[in-house]
Structures are given as C-alpha cells and as structure tokens.
Design an enzyme around this catalytic site. Sequence first.
Site: not given
Length: 597
Positions: A47, A49, A127
């Site tokens: 996907d 983003d 992260d």
Amino acid sequence: MVHQPIPRTDLDPDAVKIVQRLTRFDHTAYLVGGCVRDLLLDLHPKDFDVGTSATPGQIKRLFRNCRIIGRRFRLAHIYFQDGKIIEVATFRAQDVSDAGEDTSDQDLLIRDDNLFGTPEEDALRRDFTINALFYDVEQETVLDHAGGLQDLRRRVVRTIGDPEIRFREDPIRILRAIRFAARLNLNIERTTLKALRAHGPEIPRAAPPRILEEINKMIRSGSGRSSFELLRETGILEIVLPEISEAYARVDGAWEKLLPLLDALDRRATGGHAATTGVLLAALMVPVLREKLGWGEDGKAAPPKGLAVRDLVDEILRPLSLRLRVPRKDQESCRQIVMLLFRMVPSSRARRNRRSLVRREATPDALYLLEALAMLFGGDFREAHEVWSKEAEADSGAPRTQQTEGKSPSSRRGSRGGRGGRGRRGRKDTDEKTDGTTSEKKADEKADEKADEGSRSRRGGRGRGSRRSGRRGQGEDRPDAVVPGKAAGPKRWDDNYFFDALPTVPGGAGEAGEAGGTPRYGSISGSGPTESPEDERKAEVVDAEPSAASVEETPSSATSTEGATPRRRRRGRRGGRRNRPKAKAAAEADPPGDAEE
C-alpha cells in the site's frame, strides 16, 4: 536529500493525485514509510501512505471521500470506488524522551501521539531507519533524515535512537523488527537485537488485537516460516504464544513438522490467497495433536473411535483465544479444519455424506493443509488428498455450507425433522411429485368437501368441520365458493354483498325477501321501491303487536325501526342466556310502537 527518481509507472496514481492536491493548496506532502522502502528494494508495495503538514481537519475539508479515524494516533483515510484506502497522516513532533532526560524509571508507553511537527521531526520519531524515508513526487528526490538509505545498502534493521527507549515506548516494535527482517531478508543490528531480547517480556503490555494483527501480517506477507524461526530464536515465541510453545516443548519432533505447513501457507500467500487466522491456528495445532489423532510418521492413519476432537483442540485454543481475543469465527474455523482432517484421513472412513463434507465452508482450507501433509507423510494422506480433491472438483459448483458454532450437521438435519434430514413437509412434497394421479384425486376430494360445507351452511346447519361456513348465515351462494371443475373467478360484487354477510334476524311472519313478511334488516330510507299504502298499514299492525314467539326468539334486540341500524346479535351460548330475561323485560316495557312515535 538524494536525487533518486522512481518510475511513475511504479507509483500509485491515486496516491500521486493526493500529493498533488495537497501541494496545490500550499501543504507539504510526500510519499512516506514502507512504500518508499519497498520501491528502493525493487519490491511491489502493499500500500501507499502519504505524510503531510495539513492537519486531519484540513485534509477532510480538501477531500470529500475522507474519514478521520483513531484516538491515540489520528489519521485520515481517503476512500476510492474500488475499495482502496490511502492513509494520510500529519507530520508528528519528536518524542520528548529523546531530549536527553533520564528515563530509566519512567513509563514510556505511548498513549497519545497527536502532537504535530515538521517532516524532520516526523522522520526521527519513527521506529526504524528504513521506514523514515520520504519521496518527493514533483522533485523526484528521496529525503533521508535518519540514514535509512545506508541501512538499506547494508541490509540491516536498526532503530532510530536508543533501542531501549524505542522498544519501551511501543513493545509492538519488537514484532515489527522480526517481521521486517524475515520479509525483506535483512539482519537485525547487534544493539537492536540485544534490546529486543531484553524487552521481549513487555510485549503483553500492548493491546492484544495489535499482537494478533502482527502475527497475521507475518503469515500474509509470505514469510511465515522465517518469521516463526526468528520468533523462536529470539525467545519471543514463548512470550507471544506461550500455549503453543509449551505444547511443542512436550511433543518431540513437532517443530520440524510445522515448518512444511508454514511453507505451504507462504506459497499460498505468494499466490494471492493469504491464510486467515483460523488456518494459521489449525496449522499450529496439527503437529501437536498428530499422535492423539492416530496419525503415524510412516503415513498410516488409525484414528481412535469416540475421540472428541473439538475438546482436544479447545485445550490449547481456548486459553490462547481468551488472551489474544481471537474472534469466534476464527476459533470455529480452526476447529472445523482439524475435525475435517480427522474425518478425511483415511479416505475410507467417510463413505457416506461425502458431498456434505465437501460443501462445508472450511473444506478448501482443510484440503490445502491435507496437501501439505500428503507431501510430508505420504501413505494414507496422499490417497486421501487424491480422493477428496476429486470429490471437490466434482462438486465445485455447489454452494458452501456455513458451519454454526457448536452445532454439527446432524443436529441441523434433526431440526428440520426426520432422521434423513427431510421434514414432514419435504416428504409430503416428494410423495406428491412422484405420484401425480394421487395428488389430483386429493385435490378433487378437498374441493368436494368444501362444496358440501357450503351447501350445509346455506341450509343453516353446522356440521363437523364447517363451523366457519355455518356462521356465514343463510342467503345466496357465497362469491368465494369452490366449485369442482370450475376455474375460480373474481369475487362477485353486487348490492346485497355486504348485507348477506350480516347475521340473520328472524322475522315474525317469514324470512327476508318473502311476501308479507317483516323486512330482514329493517327498512332503508331513501333506497328501494316505494311501498303501497296497504303494505304500510300491514307493517304498522305487525310492528305495534309483536308476537311473544318473536320476542323470545330475539330477546337481545328490539325490532328495527325505519331508518335505524339493526343491532347485531351477540354470539356465544353464555352471553345469550344471561341477557335473555333482561331483553324480554325491556321489550315489554318499551314496545317498538313507542319508538316510532
């Protein structure tokens, strides 16, 4: 900032349109996260983003097909007609814990992350370095604020900042590091790996649905085997799935038999058919329950009689499902797959009702695991896979039967009536179809009975079974009477239709319609032919001197006057007897003649 163009054909056109629209309204917008990482590794992103400087409210004002979701981390989802969803997130500010404060005794778990900031702050608060890459669509450049491009070339997974703090902020990052290393074939950096093992016991602090979702992503990404091997190697498996880990520790050789099943699920995910949670749980159960199900390593199957397979599965499944909040649908899917495998192997067990087994909703998943078991064991498993595959191909066009939780097909057959799964109505319909002559005779007999009931009702009698028809009273034939051999036509509507439906009021000298008798329903003003003076005088004499017999026969109502609506006689034996003396006294005290005056 590195100039590294990515072909437009590899980008999602809808994501590019969103970036361009945000830029046109003076907002900063980039493609961010995993899509940039996968494109740089020559992989197809799952996907796309988008990261932007616009707030969620501003995003919603620019896109009508936008919806704001999340409480801890507010996001904007933009929906498209083909069901595609593109996630648009506002740039977040850098964590306060990175400012050099002593955080050894603090609870760093992130519970609110809606502090907006700049693109650089948003990159540094992520992260891992490989996920902190932004791509500018217009300039065709990659923005790297954390050294992610260098880590991609070195093929390592490294946290941004101190890994001790990063894993304490969100323990789910431990599972994400394992998943990225397994899916992208990367190595976990030494300091990151040490902190990962040290802070593994903090994973249960995260929300159970998030833990289950990360496990599902490991299987759906096509890297289930490598992910579970890393989980076991780092000691995270016994923290995330303690029930499974303890069961495999008790059974010798169970782990080696699980790996081929995970390979089968990976091949299925690569082919575009990702396994569900129920299939994964069933694959985890089979190697542990193999001996109890009577399956030998040599491919021979000798299942014990009277074995409660459902209870056997629930010993491991139930506590795991309660802890991770596994949906009931996935729990039942796991049970049904294991129970189907138990009935399918060996193939000679299920000689009857094979079609019902093939048509179950869990059969395709059970056949896929049976294929993997056939490649692993051979023998009865290979024979059963061949037999049941042919049955499934022969019955491929039939609809699937959804299995209700806690109910077997035999119980559902019993609820429909009969041992054979066919109720009383079904047997009756079958008999009539097989014998058309008998059904026609029965129809004629029913029509004759209805005609007899109609004739008895016209005579005023109430025979057995004609109670309803007797209440219709006397008069002409009913419009809806059934005549044998005659097609039913439309109901007959005439002037006397509604009057025929009223109850009969007996007259003194005769019934309604007879010459010289009392009008059946009283005289109706303004309708019907005019009467002669002699008939009017006769009617006055009859109304002035009512006979005792007529009073006794109709005690509950006085004789109708001209222009008055007659009272309907109360039905029922109890009410008529009680009101009879009162009605008689009222008739004597107030004769009908006084009412006319």
